[in-house]
Design a protein around this motif. Structure first.
Motif, PDB file in Angstrom:
ATOM      1  N   LEU A   1     -11.850 -10.952  -2.094  1.00 18.39           N
ATOM      2  CA  LEU A   1     -10.508 -11.411  -1.572  1.00 18.39           C
ATOM      3  C   LEU A   1      -9.920 -12.332  -2.194  1.00 18.39           C
ATOM      4  O   LEU A   1     -10.393 -13.150  -2.593  1.00 18.39           O
ATOM      5  N   VAL A   2      -8.578 -12.575  -2.028  1.00 19.61           N
ATOM      6  CA  VAL A   2      -7.849 -13.811  -2.731  1.00 19.61           C
ATOM      7  C   VAL A   2      -6.965 -14.190  -1.342  1.00 19.61           C
ATOM      8  O   VAL A   2      -6.431 -13.315  -0.682  1.00 19.61           O
ATOM      9  N   PRO A   3      -6.928 -15.667  -1.035  1.00 18.67           N
ATOM     10  CA  PRO A   3      -6.287 -15.712   0.066  1.00 18.67           C
ATOM     11  C   PRO A   3      -4.861 -15.601  -0.020  1.00 18.67           C
ATOM     12  O   PRO A   3      -4.289 -15.852  -0.962  1.00 18.67           O
ATOM     13  N   GLY A   4      -4.366 -14.996   1.275  1.00 18.28           N
ATOM     14  CA  GLY A   4      -2.989 -14.801   1.371  1.00 18.28           C
ATOM     15  C   GLY A   4      -2.625 -13.521   0.784  1.00 18.28           C
ATOM     16  O   GLY A   4      -1.175 -13.089   0.786  1.00 18.28           O
ATOM     17  N   ALA A   5      -3.448 -12.824   0.068  1.00 17.07           N
ATOM     18  CA  ALA A   5      -3.123 -11.538  -0.510  1.00 17.07           C
ATOM     19  C   ALA A   5      -3.842 -10.229  -0.075  1.00 17.07           C
ATOM     20  O   ALA A   5      -4.793 -10.409   0.621  1.00 17.07           O
ATOM     21  N   VAL A   6      -2.923  -9.425   0.296  1.00 15.01           N
ATOM     22  CA  VAL A   6      -3.498  -7.947   0.988  1.00 15.01           C
ATOM     23  C   VAL A   6      -3.303  -6.747  -0.048  1.00 15.01           C
ATOM     24  O   VAL A   6      -2.013  -6.583  -0.199  1.00 15.01           O
ATOM     25  N   PHE A   7      -4.238  -6.498  -0.695  1.00 15.41           N
ATOM     26  CA  PHE A   7      -4.298  -5.525  -1.704  1.00 15.41           C
ATOM     27  C   PHE A   7      -4.017  -4.177  -1.345  1.00 15.41           C
ATOM     28  O   PHE A   7      -4.468  -3.788  -0.419  1.00 15.41           O
ATOM     29  N   ASP A   8      -3.221  -3.380  -2.058  1.00  9.59           N
ATOM     30  CA  ASP A   8      -2.752  -1.842  -1.668  1.00  9.59           C
ATOM     31  C   ASP A   8      -3.971  -1.021  -2.262  1.00  9.59           C
ATOM     32  O   ASP A   8      -4.995  -1.563  -2.930  1.00  9.59           O
ATOM     33  N   GLY A   9      -3.931   0.070  -2.163  1.00 16.40           N
ATOM     34  CA  GLY A   9      -4.929   1.284  -2.765  1.00 16.40           C
ATOM     35  C   GLY A   9      -5.183   0.873  -4.364  1.00 16.40           C
ATOM     36  O   GLY A   9      -6.266   1.398  -4.969  1.00 16.40           O
ATOM     37  N   SER A  10      -4.211   0.646  -5.017  1.00 18.07           N
ATOM     38  CA  SER A  10      -4.322   0.346  -6.597  1.00 18.07           C
ATOM     39  C   SER A  10      -4.737  -0.995  -6.763  1.00 18.07           C
ATOM     40  O   SER A  10      -5.053  -1.288  -7.986  1.00 18.07           O
ATOM     41  N   GLY A  11      -5.144  -1.916  -5.792  1.00 22.64           N
ATOM     42  CA  GLY A  11      -5.852  -3.267  -6.160  1.00 22.64           C
ATOM     43  C   GLY A  11      -4.500  -4.448  -6.539  1.00 22.64           C
ATOM     44  O   GLY A  11      -4.857  -5.153  -7.383  1.00 22.64           O
ATOM     45  N   LYS A  12      -3.513  -3.905  -6.179  1.00 21.46           N
ATOM     46  CA  LYS A  12      -2.300  -5.013  -6.586  1.00 21.46           C
ATOM     47  C   LYS A  12      -1.720  -5.492  -5.076  1.00 21.46           C
ATOM     48  O   LYS A  12      -1.551  -4.958  -4.230  1.00 21.46           O
TER      49      LYS A  12
END
Length: 288
Positions: free
Chosen positions: A99-110
């Motif tokens: 996980l990266v704080p503040g980031a919500v990754f989509d199915g492609s990891g972006k």
């Protein structure tokens, strides 16, 4: 007339490269830890068309015309693949969901924030040593051991430990247990083996900075701050007796393959049309 001929030819070349990338993905569906690639295409610079000869020599803009397309690069998809249980002690899979704080990754990891800045999900990799002494990275955990107990990849490269040295055990691998954190312990007592060996599992902040070298190996081309050994709070787990399968979507690959073929055929028909038109211009109209 020839402008359209060149545009169609560039379209055929692009679809051929796209077809090559897709067939490579399909050919490696059963390769442990394989990461599929997607072809990124872009157009050549557009031309601005204008109508000349208007009243008092005015020039009226018509619009833009694309002059062709080309396959710019192949982007690797570094997302986690499914796990397959093998019941083999020397098979080790990595489960990575960093996980990266503040980031919500989509199915492609972006993740794209409100300002358009892109953050890619970090991924974890085994560290291996080439015969030239260079460090490389892989997700293929189908390992084996040499006669002296050295842990090797399937193609004979040494697997590195947390101390930066190749892992070597002095007991039968059947008696070795790999913990979730990558430590090698006695399978019966749970105590660390001599030398307290531990897998060197690396966290790569931006997986797009990894360059594929073949045989499941990657070379890192970013700065030193973008790669480090995993920490205790990283969501990375080693699972013994499992292999990570290829992350290629078989159904989507089949659809993409058919799409590339149809687009190639469409551009081919355009070239055939231009060929017939040029034939008439040279042999029929030219005789009048």
């Amino acid at each position: 007339m020839l402008r359209g001929l060149y545009t169609a030819a560039s379209g055929m070349t692009t679809q051929q490269r796209r077809h090559d990338a897709i067939t490579n993905n399909i050919a490696n569906i059963n390769t442990p830890g394989f990461k599929g690639s997607n072809t990124v295409s872009r157009t050549f610079p557009d031309m601005l068309l204008s109508a000349m000869g208007g009243p008092e020599g005015t020039v009226n803009p018509i619009g833009k015309l694309s002059t062709g397309v080309f396959a710019e690069e192949n982007l690797l998809s570094m997302i986690q693949g499914d796990l397959q249980e093998t019941y083999r002690n020397q098979d080790i899979a990595l489960v990575s969901d960093i996980l990266v704080p503040g980031a919500v990754f989509d199915g492609s990891g972006k993740f794209v924030d409100e300002n358009g800045a892109i953050t890619y999900q970090p991924q974890a990799y085994f560290s291996i040593l080439t015969p030239e002494g260079e460090e490389r990275y892989t997700r293929n955990g189908s390992f084996k051991t040499a006669a002296d107990g050295t842990l090797l990849t399937s193609d004979g490269m040494r697997v590195l430990g947390a101390n930066g040295q190749p892992i070597q055990v002095n007991v039968s691998w059947d008696a070795v247990k790999v913990t979730a954190g990558g430590a090698l312990v006695d399978g019966v007592t749970g105590l660390p083996l001599d030398g307290e060996p531990q897998l060197r599992i690396m966290r790569v902040e931006n997986p797009n900075l990894l360059v594929r070298e073949g045989d499941g190996r990657f070379r890192y081309e970013g700065d030193a701050a973008g790669i480090r050994q995993i920490a205790a709070n990283d969501r990375v787990e080693a699972r013994q007796g499992y292999l990570e399968r290829s992350n290629v979507d078989t159904a989507q690959a089949a659809v993409d393959l058919m799409s590339a073929l149809r687009a190639y055929e469409a551009n081919q028909k355009v070239i055939q049309f231009y060929d017939r038109s040029l034939d008439k211009a040279a042999n029929d109209i030219g005789r009048v």
